[in-house]
Motif scaffolding. Sequence first.
Motif, PDB file in Angstrom:
ATOM      1  N   ASP A 175      -4.167  -2.716   7.993  1.00 18.59           N
ATOM      2  CA  ASP A 175      -2.799  -2.537   7.220  1.00 18.59           C
ATOM      3  C   ASP A 175      -1.717  -3.213   8.377  1.00 18.59           C
ATOM      4  O   ASP A 175      -1.488  -3.210   9.256  1.00 18.59           O
ATOM      5  N   LYS A 204       1.284  -0.778  -0.083  1.00 23.82           N
ATOM      6  CA  LYS A 204      -0.225  -0.108  -0.130  1.00 23.82           C
ATOM      7  C   LYS A 204       1.174   1.004  -0.132  1.00 23.82           C
ATOM      8  O   LYS A 204       0.356   2.534  -0.732  1.00 23.82           O
ATOM      9  N   ASP A 212      -1.677  -3.780   2.437  1.00 29.92           N
ATOM     10  CA  ASP A 212      -2.770  -4.389   2.722  1.00 29.92           C
ATOM     11  C   ASP A 212      -3.136  -5.218   2.772  1.00 29.92           C
ATOM     12  O   ASP A 212      -3.006  -6.481   1.928  1.00 29.92           O
ATOM     13  N   GLU A 234       4.812   0.260  -5.318  1.00 31.04           N
ATOM     14  CA  GLU A 234       3.099   0.090  -4.264  1.00 31.04           C
ATOM     15  C   GLU A 234       2.086  -0.275  -5.277  1.00 31.04           C
ATOM     16  O   GLU A 234       2.423  -0.280  -6.636  1.00 31.04           O
TER      17      GLU A 234
END
Length: 65
Positions: free
Chosen positions: A24, A7, A18, A42
């Motif tokens: 998280d 994330k 995530d 990411e």
Amino acid sequence: MAEGTIKKLTDKGFGFIDTGNGEDMFFHNSNLEGVSYEQLSEGQRVSYTEGRGPKGPRAENVKLA
């Protein structure tokens, strides 16, 4: 092993995954396996083992899925 999506990555050598369940998971570059921190981006899928660090839950044995 659990799976998730990266994330957020920071310039300090850690990031967040995530997990898909609304939470998280923190990870540090010292917990990577078979990949360097610089190779991560990411949105990539990763697998990991849930562990505990000094500040709470963290991802360990993080590798590309």
